[in-house]
Write a protein that holds these residues in place. Structure first.
Motif, PDB file in Angstrom:
ATOM      1  N   LEU A 161       0.841  -1.194   0.000  1.00  0.00           N
ATOM      2  CA  LEU A 161       0.000   0.000   0.000  1.00  0.00           C
ATOM      3  C   LEU A 161       0.876   1.245   0.000  1.00  0.00           C
ATOM      4  O   LEU A 161       1.943   1.274   0.623  1.00  0.00           O
ATOM      5  CB  LEU A 161      -0.909   0.045   1.240  1.00  0.00           C
ATOM      6  CG  LEU A 161      -2.047  -0.969   1.317  1.00  0.00           C
ATOM      7  CD1 LEU A 161      -2.884  -0.706   2.578  1.00  0.00           C
ATOM      8  CD2 LEU A 161      -2.934  -0.913   0.077  1.00  0.00           C
ATOM      9  N   GLY A 162       0.391   2.266  -0.714  1.00  0.00           N
ATOM     10  CA  GLY A 162       1.031   3.571  -0.692  1.00  0.00           C
ATOM     11  C   GLY A 162      -0.020   4.625  -0.435  1.00  0.00           C
ATOM     12  O   GLY A 162      -1.196   4.307  -0.232  1.00  0.00           O
ATOM     13  N   SER A 163       0.398   5.888  -0.435  1.00  0.00           N
ATOM     14  CA  SER A 163      -0.566   6.987  -0.375  1.00  0.00           C
ATOM     15  C   SER A 163      -0.235   7.938  -1.515  1.00  0.00           C
ATOM     16  O   SER A 163       0.923   8.024  -1.944  1.00  0.00           O
ATOM     17  CB  SER A 163      -0.503   7.703   0.972  1.00  0.00           C
ATOM     18  OG  SER A 163       0.763   8.314   1.141  1.00  0.00           O
ATOM     19  N   ASP A 164      -1.280   8.601  -2.023  1.00  0.00           N
ATOM     20  CA  ASP A 164      -1.135   9.395  -3.237  1.00  0.00           C
ATOM     21  C   ASP A 164      -1.812  10.748  -3.010  1.00  0.00           C
ATOM     22  O   ASP A 164      -3.024  10.825  -2.861  1.00  0.00           O
ATOM     23  CB  ASP A 164      -1.798   8.632  -4.398  1.00  0.00           C
ATOM     24  CG  ASP A 164      -1.518   9.249  -5.769  1.00  0.00           C
ATOM     25  OD1 ASP A 164      -1.631  10.482  -5.889  1.00  0.00           O
ATOM     26  OD2 ASP A 164      -1.209   8.490  -6.710  1.00  0.00           O
ATOM     27  N   THR A 165      -1.007  11.809  -2.956  1.00  0.00           N
ATOM     28  CA  THR A 165      -1.522  13.163  -2.749  1.00  0.00           C
ATOM     29  C   THR A 165      -1.460  13.957  -4.053  1.00  0.00           C
ATOM     30  O   THR A 165      -2.308  14.792  -4.327  1.00  0.00           O
ATOM     31  CB  THR A 165      -0.707  13.864  -1.639  1.00  0.00           C
ATOM     32  OG1 THR A 165      -0.744  13.042  -0.469  1.00  0.00           O
ATOM     33  CG2 THR A 165      -1.272  15.232  -1.296  1.00  0.00           C
ATOM     34  N   GLY A 166      -0.410  13.666  -4.863  1.00  0.00           N
ATOM     35  CA  GLY A 166      -0.277  14.336  -6.162  1.00  0.00           C
ATOM     36  C   GLY A 166       0.292  13.403  -7.214  1.00  0.00           C
ATOM     37  O   GLY A 166       0.728  13.837  -8.281  1.00  0.00           O
ATOM     38  N   GLY A 167       0.339  12.099  -6.884  1.00  0.00           N
ATOM     39  CA  GLY A 167       0.903  11.126  -7.819  1.00  0.00           C
ATOM     40  C   GLY A 167       1.800  10.109  -7.137  1.00  0.00           C
ATOM     41  O   GLY A 167       2.458   9.290  -7.785  1.00  0.00           O
ATOM     42  N   SER A 168       1.822  10.147  -5.815  1.00  0.00           N
ATOM     43  CA  SER A 168       2.790   9.378  -5.031  1.00  0.00           C
ATOM     44  C   SER A 168       2.611   7.864  -5.069  1.00  0.00           C
ATOM     45  O   SER A 168       3.460   7.134  -4.567  1.00  0.00           O
ATOM     46  CB  SER A 168       2.781   9.837  -3.570  1.00  0.00           C
ATOM     47  OG  SER A 168       3.500  11.035  -3.440  1.00  0.00           O
ATOM     48  N   ILE A 169       1.511   7.371  -5.661  1.00  0.00           N
ATOM     49  CA  ILE A 169       1.410   5.934  -5.939  1.00  0.00           C
ATOM     50  C   ILE A 169       1.684   5.697  -7.424  1.00  0.00           C
ATOM     51  O   ILE A 169       2.490   4.837  -7.800  1.00  0.00           O
ATOM     52  CB  ILE A 169       0.006   5.383  -5.585  1.00  0.00           C
ATOM     53  CG1 ILE A 169      -0.212   5.412  -4.071  1.00  0.00           C
ATOM     54  CG2 ILE A 169      -0.164   3.957  -6.120  1.00  0.00           C
ATOM     55  CD1 ILE A 169      -1.627   5.037  -3.638  1.00  0.00           C
ATOM     56  N   ARG A 170       1.025   6.495  -8.286  1.00  0.00           N
ATOM     57  CA  ARG A 170       1.077   6.217  -9.727  1.00  0.00           C
ATOM     58  C   ARG A 170       2.459   6.458 -10.332  1.00  0.00           C
ATOM     59  O   ARG A 170       2.932   5.672 -11.161  1.00  0.00           O
ATOM     60  CB  ARG A 170       0.018   7.085 -10.433  1.00  0.00           C
ATOM     61  CG  ARG A 170      -1.408   6.662 -10.100  1.00  0.00           C
ATOM     62  CD  ARG A 170      -2.390   7.774 -10.361  1.00  0.00           C
ATOM     63  NE  ARG A 170      -2.261   8.835  -9.355  1.00  0.00           N
ATOM     64  CZ  ARG A 170      -2.685  10.079  -9.518  1.00  0.00           C
ATOM     65  NH1 ARG A 170      -3.235  10.436 -10.660  1.00  0.00           N
ATOM     66  NH2 ARG A 170      -2.540  10.969  -8.551  1.00  0.00           N
ATOM     67  N   GLN A 171       3.128   7.553  -9.923  1.00  0.00           N
ATOM     68  CA  GLN A 171       4.431   7.866 -10.520  1.00  0.00           C
ATOM     69  C   GLN A 171       5.480   6.804 -10.166  1.00  0.00           C
ATOM     70  O   GLN A 171       6.154   6.307 -11.059  1.00  0.00           O
ATOM     71  CB  GLN A 171       4.846   9.296 -10.131  1.00  0.00           C
ATOM     72  CG  GLN A 171       6.127   9.790 -10.773  1.00  0.00           C
ATOM     73  CD  GLN A 171       7.287   9.759  -9.788  1.00  0.00           C
ATOM     74  OE1 GLN A 171       7.215   9.055  -8.783  1.00  0.00           O
ATOM     75  NE2 GLN A 171       8.343  10.498 -10.079  1.00  0.00           N
ATOM     76  N   PRO A 172       5.636   6.396  -8.878  1.00  0.00           N
ATOM     77  CA  PRO A 172       6.599   5.316  -8.609  1.00  0.00           C
ATOM     78  C   PRO A 172       6.187   3.984  -9.240  1.00  0.00           C
ATOM     79  O   PRO A 172       7.054   3.194  -9.635  1.00  0.00           O
ATOM     80  CB  PRO A 172       6.634   5.224  -7.075  1.00  0.00           C
ATOM     81  CG  PRO A 172       5.471   6.001  -6.582  1.00  0.00           C
ATOM     82  CD  PRO A 172       5.125   7.002  -7.644  1.00  0.00           C
ATOM     83  N   ALA A 173       4.879   3.732  -9.360  1.00  0.00           N
ATOM     84  CA  ALA A 173       4.452   2.503 -10.046  1.00  0.00           C
ATOM     85  C   ALA A 173       4.964   2.521 -11.484  1.00  0.00           C
ATOM     86  O   ALA A 173       5.505   1.522 -11.980  1.00  0.00           O
ATOM     87  CB  ALA A 173       2.924   2.390 -10.021  1.00  0.00           C
ATOM     88  N   PRO A 394       0.133   9.935 -20.226  1.00  0.00           N
ATOM     89  CA  PRO A 394       1.264   9.267 -19.592  1.00  0.00           C
ATOM     90  C   PRO A 394       1.106   9.394 -18.069  1.00  0.00           C
ATOM     91  O   PRO A 394       0.407  10.298 -17.605  1.00  0.00           O
ATOM     92  CB  PRO A 394       2.484  10.068 -20.050  1.00  0.00           C
ATOM     93  CG  PRO A 394       2.005  10.974 -21.139  1.00  0.00           C
ATOM     94  CD  PRO A 394       0.534  11.166 -20.927  1.00  0.00           C
ATOM     95  N   THR A 395       1.775   8.522 -17.302  1.00  0.00           N
ATOM     96  CA  THR A 395       1.791   8.691 -15.845  1.00  0.00           C
ATOM     97  C   THR A 395       2.876   9.684 -15.464  1.00  0.00           C
ATOM     98  O   THR A 395       2.660  10.597 -14.672  1.00  0.00           O
ATOM     99  CB  THR A 395       2.048   7.344 -15.150  1.00  0.00           C
ATOM    100  OG1 THR A 395       1.105   6.392 -15.614  1.00  0.00           O
ATOM    101  CG2 THR A 395       1.946   7.497 -13.637  1.00  0.00           C
ATOM    102  N   SER A 396       4.053   9.483 -16.035  1.00  0.00           N
ATOM    103  CA  SER A 396       5.218  10.323 -15.733  1.00  0.00           C
ATOM    104  C   SER A 396       5.771  10.831 -17.066  1.00  0.00           C
ATOM    105  O   SER A 396       5.750  10.103 -18.054  1.00  0.00           O
ATOM    106  CB  SER A 396       6.269   9.482 -14.990  1.00  0.00           C
ATOM    107  OG  SER A 396       7.526  10.123 -15.021  1.00  0.00           O
ATOM    108  N   PRO A 397       6.258  12.063 -17.102  1.00  0.00           N
ATOM    109  CA  PRO A 397       6.778  12.593 -18.372  1.00  0.00           C
ATOM    110  C   PRO A 397       7.983  11.822 -18.906  1.00  0.00           C
ATOM    111  O   PRO A 397       8.260  11.859 -20.100  1.00  0.00           O
ATOM    112  CB  PRO A 397       7.189  14.025 -18.018  1.00  0.00           C
ATOM    113  CG  PRO A 397       6.493  14.349 -16.749  1.00  0.00           C
ATOM    114  CD  PRO A 397       6.293  13.062 -16.027  1.00  0.00           C
ATOM    115  N   THR A 398       8.719  11.149 -18.002  1.00  0.00           N
ATOM    116  CA  THR A 398       9.922  10.415 -18.417  1.00  0.00           C
ATOM    117  C   THR A 398       9.973   9.083 -17.682  1.00  0.00           C
ATOM    118  O   THR A 398       9.206   8.856 -16.744  1.00  0.00           O
ATOM    119  CB  THR A 398      11.215  11.180 -18.047  1.00  0.00           C
ATOM    120  OG1 THR A 398      11.293  11.253 -16.612  1.00  0.00           O
ATOM    121  CG2 THR A 398      11.226  12.589 -18.617  1.00  0.00           C
TER     122      THR A 398
END
Lengths: 475, 100
Positions: A161-173, A394-398
């Protein structure tokens, strides 16, 4: 895995031991965890096996090892938020998600590293050192839930489990090549999640597959009277709709976040997004590019609103009731000495930014204006979802960047959240699905966005993307 | 928009936030905060005169629970987390007669 344990074909203990062996082998190199709870996990696994032997059903996650981001409270186990200021604090209660995991038979094997108080996009802001990307240890795992993403990518646990305030789960995924979901705001109880920006924070799952993520989300979702923002509705059925496909769905690619509209989206990421769109089309969806104009302003609004909420939430760390205290002759000096020693630079930066944005003379120019932009984003999404069932970006620009590459310039780091922030501002669900690799052979994530409570359609599209995805990164 | 944030402004918000900064930190934070606030200047392009603010994604209404006594945290366990305790109360250094 859970099926094998429930039927007695495999022991929970053997599953847990196997994962602890993987952790022992690679954790020193990755540093995904703040603490590994090996003895506790073996004890819990034995208990699951005892219940199976007694003819009981331990639940849908029977014997499955899970890891928790270390900003979720665990009774009797330190919860640090990767901050010095919570040094020595042992929560007197469990977060609701922790209780739900235990009730489903999951086995907690450790608590994972994060950017201090979840503020960051690379897990380099931890007071306990950086976490490394298991696919290339010179690269960051993303953040702030970098430890939870790395733990799944490294095979330490199948679920976290993670927490996501501005992308904190999706970007590392995306950066670690795993599935990461930010659910609808209010779908998962935040009780026991240490608050960063309360109107944006949401707990969600990491998994290696879309169906595992769906199962975990079902387990942790549902109304909780202990969280006043919890939606009083039954959790959505996700696992049974996964194979329904996207035939007839209308899907819009967000022009402003997909390359031509926004500078900084890498060519290889744009290419994978195009292939993902083609895969959804081949599965029977209508896909076209559409404009959601105000999403480009999400980043600016977020980096005013989130620090403003944080500056208020983090006022509670004053050296009085828990955590660190640095002694001083007076209470006022003690508060200052404690906070100065306890918080890292990024946390201080955001507290000051938020305090400034809320202060007399600047409130309207920054906080008030950003709240209005939030309204525009909500309205633009509402218009878009009048025409489309789902949106895509995209999830992350790079792909994953190098450790140390962006630490000197906070604004460069913040820009990595540009595609994920709009969903938080609107309270909508979105998820990252691995879709092939970039020119550097590191994973690329495609983001599927849905309107509030739109998780079933979102997961259906994610399942189609998963089935059509080119080979992922080799670890 | 507004003028750029100055070292004096940063020193002021640091004091409000109960943080103490060295001179080097003050200088570095001033540059960084100015960068972030400059980026937020892109919002000036928007006409927001008739837009209502959004504070929260849900239309929140106050939530009441039934007035029934449930389990509560153990007082000693909560107090055990505090840096200093006396007679079942949190203990802090003197509040009056502060140095500033």
């Amino acid at each position: 895995m859970a099926e094998a344990v429930r039927s007695g074909a495999r022991s929970a203990r053997s599953v847990v031991d196997e994962h602890l062996d993987v952790i022992a082998a690679r954790e020193p190199e990755i540093h995904a965890f703040n603490v590994v709870l090996a003895d506790e996990a073996r004890f819990a696994a034995d208990e699951i096996d005892r219940r199976v032997a007694a003819g009981e059903d331990p639940g849908p996650l029977a014997g499955v090892p899970v890891a928790l981001k270390d900003n979720m409270c665990t009774r009797g186990i330190p919860t640090t938020c990767s901050s010095r200021i919570l040094e020595g604090w042992i929560p007197p209660y469990d977060a609701t998600v922790v209780e739900r995991l235990a009730a489903a038979g999951a086995v907690l094997v450790g608590k994972t590293n994060l950017d201090e108080f979840a503020m960051g996009s690379s897990t380099e802001n931890s007071a306990f050192g950086v976490t490394r990307n298991p696919l290339d240890t010179t690269k960051v795992p993303g953040g702030s839930s970098g430890g939870s993403a790395a733990a799944v990518a490294a095979g330490f646990v199948p679920l976290s489990l993670g927490s996501d305030t501005g992308g904190s789960i999706r970007q590392p995924a995306a950066l670690c090549g795993v599935v990461g979901v930010k659910p609808t705001y209010g779908a998962v109880s935040r009780y026991g999640l240490v608050a960063f920006a309360s109107s944006l924070d949401q707990i969600g799952p990491f998994a290696r597959t879309v169906s595992d993520a769906a199962l975990l989300l079902e387990v942790i979702s549902g109304h909780d009277p202990l969280d006043s923002t919890s939606i009083p509705a039954a959790p959505a059925d996700l696992t049974s709709v996964l194979d329904r496909g996207v035939e007839g769905m209308r899907i819009g690619i967000i022009e402003e976040l997909s390359g031509d509209g926004l500078e900084g989206i890498a060519g290889d990421v744009q290419a994978r997004l195009g292939e993902a769109a083609a895969a959804l089309e081949a599965a029977g969806a209508t896909v076209e590019t559409t404009s959601v104009p105000s999403t480009v302003y999400g980043l600016s609004a977020y980096y005013v609103l989130a620090p403003a909420e944080a500056s208020s939430n983090l006022a509670r760390y004053d050296g009085v009731r828990f955590g660190l205290r640095v002694d001083a002759p007076t209470s006022g000096d003690m508060h200052t000495a404690t906070r100065t020693a306890g918080f890292g630079d990024e946390v201080k930066r955001r507290i000051m930014l938020g305090t400034y944005a809320l202060s007399a003379g600047y409130y309207d120019a920054y906080y008030g204006k950003s709240q209005k932009v939030r309204t525009l984003i909500v309205e633009d999404f509402a218009r878009a979802y009048g025409r489309y069932d789902l949106l895509l970006s995209p999830t992350s620009p790079t792909t994953a960047f190098s450790i140390g590459e962006k630490t000197a310039d906070p604004m460069t780091m913040y820009l990595t959240d540009v595609c994920t922030i709009p969903s938080n501002l609107a309270g909508h669900p979105s998820m990252s699905v691995p879709f092939g690799v970039g020119d550097d052979s590191m994973p690329v994530g495609v983001q599927v966005l849905a309107p509030a409570m739109g998780e079933p359609a979102m997961f259906r599209a994610a399942a189609v993307l998963e089935a059509a995805a080119p080979p992922g990164a080799a670890s | 928009m507004t003028e750029r944030i100055t070292p004096r402004d940063v020193a002021h918000v640091a004091e409000l936030a109960r943080l103490s900064l060295t001179d080097d930190e003050l200088e570095a934070f001033t540059v960084q905060l100015a960068d972030i606030l400059d980026h937020a200047a892109d919002l000036d392009a928007l006409d927001l005169a008739d837009v209502a603010p959004t504070a929260h994604p849900l239309s929140l209404v106050n939530v009441f629970r039934a007035d029934v006594i449930g389990p509560t945290s153990d007082r000693d366990e909560v107090l055990a987390a505090a840096p200093e305790v006396e007679d079942a109360q949190f203990k802090v250094p003197p509040v009056l007669g502060e140095s500033r």
